[in-house]
Design a protein around this motif. Sequence first.
Motif, mmCIF file in Angstrom:
data_model
loop_
_atom_site.group_PDB
_atom_site.id
_atom_site.type_symbol
_atom_site.label_atom_id
_atom_site.label_comp_id
_atom_site.label_asym_id
_atom_site.label_seq_id
_atom_site.Cartn_x
_atom_site.Cartn_y
_atom_site.Cartn_z
ATOM 1 N N ASP A 136 0.841 -1.197 0.000
ATOM 2 C CA ASP A 136 0.000 0.000 0.000
ATOM 3 C C ASP A 136 0.881 1.255 0.000
ATOM 4 N N ARG A 177 -1.975 2.962 15.286
ATOM 5 C CA ARG A 177 -0.851 3.534 14.538
ATOM 6 C C ARG A 177 0.294 4.013 15.460
ATOM 7 N N ASP A 236 2.011 9.378 8.310
ATOM 8 C CA ASP A 236 1.065 9.876 7.288
ATOM 9 C C ASP A 236 0.650 8.758 6.349
ATOM 10 N N LEU A 237 1.624 7.945 5.932
ATOM 11 C CA LEU A 237 1.318 6.855 4.993
ATOM 12 C C LEU A 237 0.385 5.833 5.660
ATOM 13 N N THR A 271 -9.578 -2.171 2.926
ATOM 14 C CA THR A 271 -11.010 -1.866 2.766
ATOM 15 C C THR A 271 -11.531 -2.271 1.397
ATOM 16 N N GLN A 306 1.039 4.276 -2.636
ATOM 17 C CA GLN A 306 0.889 5.689 -2.250
ATOM 18 C C GLN A 306 2.072 6.532 -2.727
ATOM 19 N N GLU A 315 -1.772 6.404 7.903
ATOM 20 C CA GLU A 315 -3.103 7.015 8.034
ATOM 21 C C GLU A 315 -3.940 6.760 6.770
ATOM 22 N N ASN A 316 -3.232 6.594 5.643
ATOM 23 C CA ASN A 316 -3.936 6.498 4.353
ATOM 24 C C ASN A 316 -3.959 5.104 3.742
ATOM 25 N N ILE A 317 -3.695 4.088 4.554
ATOM 26 C CA ILE A 317 -3.728 2.712 4.033
ATOM 27 C C ILE A 317 -5.150 2.381 3.573
ATOM 28 N N LYS A 318 -5.266 1.888 2.331
ATOM 29 C CA LYS A 318 -6.619 1.635 1.800
ATOM 30 C C LYS A 318 -6.882 0.154 1.499
ATOM 31 N N ASP A 350 -1.880 0.105 -8.654
ATOM 32 C CA ASP A 350 -2.989 -0.382 -7.816
ATOM 33 C C ASP A 350 -3.203 -1.885 -7.940
#
Length: 346
Positions: A262, A295, A336-337, A345, A266, A339-342, A272
């Motif tokens: 991920d 985190r 920061d990275l 989901t 990013q 925080e944005n793990i997708k 992707d």
Amino acid sequence: MKTYQLHAATGSSDILIGESFEKLQEYTAGKRIVMLTDDQIYALHGEAFPDVPVIRIPRGEQAKSLGRAALLYQELIRLGANRSDMLVAVGGGVICDLGGFVATTFQRGMDLSFVPTTLLAQVDAAIGGKNGINLGEYKNMVGTFRQPSFVMIDPAFLKTLPEDEFVSGLAEIVKYGLISDPGILTLIEGKTPREISGDQDLLAELIGRSVRVKVAVVSQDEEDRGLRRILNFGHTYGHGIERLYELPHGKAVAYGMVVAVDISIQLGLAEDRLGKRIFTLLKNLGLLPHIKPDRDKVMELISHDKKKKGEEIPFVLLKDAGKTVIRPLSPDEIMDLLENIKLFTI
Ligand code: GLY
């Protein structure tokens, strides 16, 4: 049977894939041998051990201690062992790490060989020449580099391995696919752990290809000064959550690999579709734990692990399956990275 040779500064190993434990003494070069194993392995496979002294210890990570090492030195003295003899460690990662440490320090080093009995030890802990014990909370803080004379990989031991331990080993095999040999991923995709464990040819192929990757990396960088760091793929984050949530090693590393992919996406390094592929593969193997890691706590453990609070941490990332890149990231960037793990989901 297939043999790989690992040549490094501290010695050369023959890695015997698919050899039977019954043939052990064909490889011990006429040396006097002492075996080291744990109670559980001995209860399951004791009758297959040759008629030589066998030191048995309780199973568990707590055996990787200076106290246990001291008891083993005393036992070796009691048995009259000396540096011309060979210690053969039969077991999982703990037995290999501890046995390797004791053998390479007893009388400044006796001969050493491994018979790894878990999938994880067969593709990882028994290969590479790092031997060590923990010092309190610090993992592998005291140790040696020395290649064993041989590593005997007998798939018969896997028949008594609990399924969750088998699956844990699969995570490490997926890692080798991701960092170097994407053909491994193709072999695993769409299969369940049971289908893999039940297919002896496939299993031998996966173990062989994984060993080949590790041998190639360690031969070029035994002392972990550069290339060898790619073997840590998924482990920087994985070790953090392994301790925090008491996860099996394989599940923690699997989660860590998804996080690393991920982050690679990013940072614009990977596409992707690589993320979706890896997430699906690991999920299908039952390797992704249902957790929501904290985190701050994970970050604290990662920094603590690297013993460099505030400094950049070298993160192993991917450009694609089989193509690694190491990026130093500051703790703030990592926060920061994370925080944005997708990927979890999708
Ligand atoms: N003993 C495991 C390694 O050297 O990586």
